[in-house]
Enzyme design. Sequence first.
Site, PDB file in Angstrom:
ATOM      1  N   PHE A 161       3.138  13.238  -0.297  1.00 21.70           N
ATOM      2  CA  PHE A 161       2.433  14.466   0.084  1.00 21.70           C
ATOM      3  C   PHE A 161       2.180  14.546   1.585  1.00 21.70           C
ATOM      4  O   PHE A 161       1.882  15.596   2.119  1.00 21.70           O
ATOM      5  CB  PHE A 161       1.117  14.615  -0.691  1.00 21.70           C
ATOM      6  CG  PHE A 161       0.042  13.675  -0.267  1.00 21.70           C
ATOM      7  CD1 PHE A 161      -0.785  13.999   0.797  1.00 21.70           C
ATOM      8  CD2 PHE A 161      -0.147  12.467  -0.911  1.00 21.70           C
ATOM      9  CE1 PHE A 161      -1.789  13.132   1.199  1.00 21.70           C
ATOM     10  CE2 PHE A 161      -1.145  11.605  -0.522  1.00 21.70           C
ATOM     11  CZ  PHE A 161      -1.965  11.930   0.540  1.00 21.70           C
ATOM     12  N   ARG A 162       2.298  13.381   2.254  1.00 24.03           N
ATOM     13  CA  ARG A 162       2.058  13.378   3.705  1.00 24.03           C
ATOM     14  C   ARG A 162       3.216  14.012   4.465  1.00 24.03           C
ATOM     15  O   ARG A 162       3.044  14.462   5.588  1.00 24.03           O
ATOM     16  CB  ARG A 162       1.838  11.955   4.215  1.00 24.03           C
ATOM     17  CG  ARG A 162       0.483  11.429   3.819  1.00 24.03           C
ATOM     18  CD  ARG A 162       0.238  10.045   4.365  1.00 24.03           C
ATOM     19  NE  ARG A 162      -0.835   9.422   3.634  1.00 24.03           N
ATOM     20  CZ  ARG A 162      -0.698   8.761   2.508  1.00 24.03           C
ATOM     21  NH1 ARG A 162       0.507   8.613   1.991  1.00 24.03           N
ATOM     22  NH2 ARG A 162      -1.713   8.243   1.889  1.00 24.03           N
ATOM     23  N   ILE A 186      14.687   0.531  -1.253  1.00 22.48           N
ATOM     24  CA  ILE A 186      13.994  -0.618  -1.846  1.00 22.48           C
ATOM     25  C   ILE A 186      14.571  -0.937  -3.221  1.00 22.48           C
ATOM     26  O   ILE A 186      14.745  -2.091  -3.573  1.00 22.48           O
ATOM     27  CB  ILE A 186      12.490  -0.326  -2.019  1.00 22.48           C
ATOM     28  CG1 ILE A 186      11.913   0.178  -0.698  1.00 22.48           C
ATOM     29  CG2 ILE A 186      11.724  -1.566  -2.429  1.00 22.48           C
ATOM     30  CD1 ILE A 186      10.633   0.901  -0.921  1.00 22.48           C
ATOM     31  N   HIS A 228      -5.571   2.866  -3.168  1.00 24.51           N
ATOM     32  CA  HIS A 228      -6.043   4.252  -3.197  1.00 24.51           C
ATOM     33  C   HIS A 228      -6.347   4.751  -4.609  1.00 24.51           C
ATOM     34  O   HIS A 228      -6.425   5.947  -4.842  1.00 24.51           O
ATOM     35  CB  HIS A 228      -5.022   5.164  -2.500  1.00 24.51           C
ATOM     36  CG  HIS A 228      -4.846   4.825  -1.049  1.00 24.51           C
ATOM     37  ND1 HIS A 228      -3.706   5.108  -0.332  1.00 24.51           N
ATOM     38  CD2 HIS A 228      -5.682   4.198  -0.176  1.00 24.51           C
ATOM     39  CE1 HIS A 228      -3.844   4.677   0.915  1.00 24.51           C
ATOM     40  NE2 HIS A 228      -5.024   4.119   1.030  1.00 24.51           N
TER      41      HIS A 228
END
Length: 238
Positions: free
Chosen positions: A34-35, A230, A120
């Site tokens: 979302f960033r 990754i 978070h």
Amino acid sequence: MEAAETLRQWIEESQNIVFFGGAGVSTESGIPDFRSVDGLYNQKYDYPPEQILSHSFFVRYPEEFYRFYWDKMICEGAQPNKAHRALASLEQRGKLKAVVTQNIDGLHQKAGSRRVYELHGSVERNHCMRCGKAIGLQDIWPRKGIPRCSCGGMIKPDVVLYEEGLDSDVIEGACNSIAAADLLIIGGTSLTVYPAASFVNLFRGKHLVLINKSATPMDAKADLVISDSIGKTLEPYI
Ligand code: ZN
């Protein structure tokens, strides 16, 4: 030596691996970061995501918060990818001792990881703001508007919003794990989100490995930098 072979050797030798991951781990499962705000947000929402996902905004405009939350933070059907599965497998084999993550999607647990420090919080856990009852995401339906507990209280996700502090037990567990690790693998994070960089500084082990598609401020400190996916990098360990 080739990077993949070096990583293989270090994983082979290590008994106490810790993985520290960020948004890049989830994007490979189709969960957007979302960033990385794109034009879509600006068309649809009157506020930037960082403001919507803040404590004061949640309290003041819960309806607008939840409009964004259901739309952007909950990805129905997202599944663990190769990275999640490889990390769960390494833990099962006694190699990996903990996953520390900035992600809130619960995909590490879904893949089978047991010791996961979610800095978070997680969208999977919620609680009633009136009676305190714990409510799983699976019990919230329909997922639109402001969710309510059977007591009528408003439900809040156990996700750390902007302006809120991190859980001290989670911080302690994450810090202790990193400090005790012999191999620290960092993946899918630019290490610019607080407090990622300060956690990494606690590492006193042998090898620091960075797997990230783009360069990070930590690259110079790493013993090995792999600029690749990754999932692809960790696939051999599933
Ligand atoms: Zn309640």
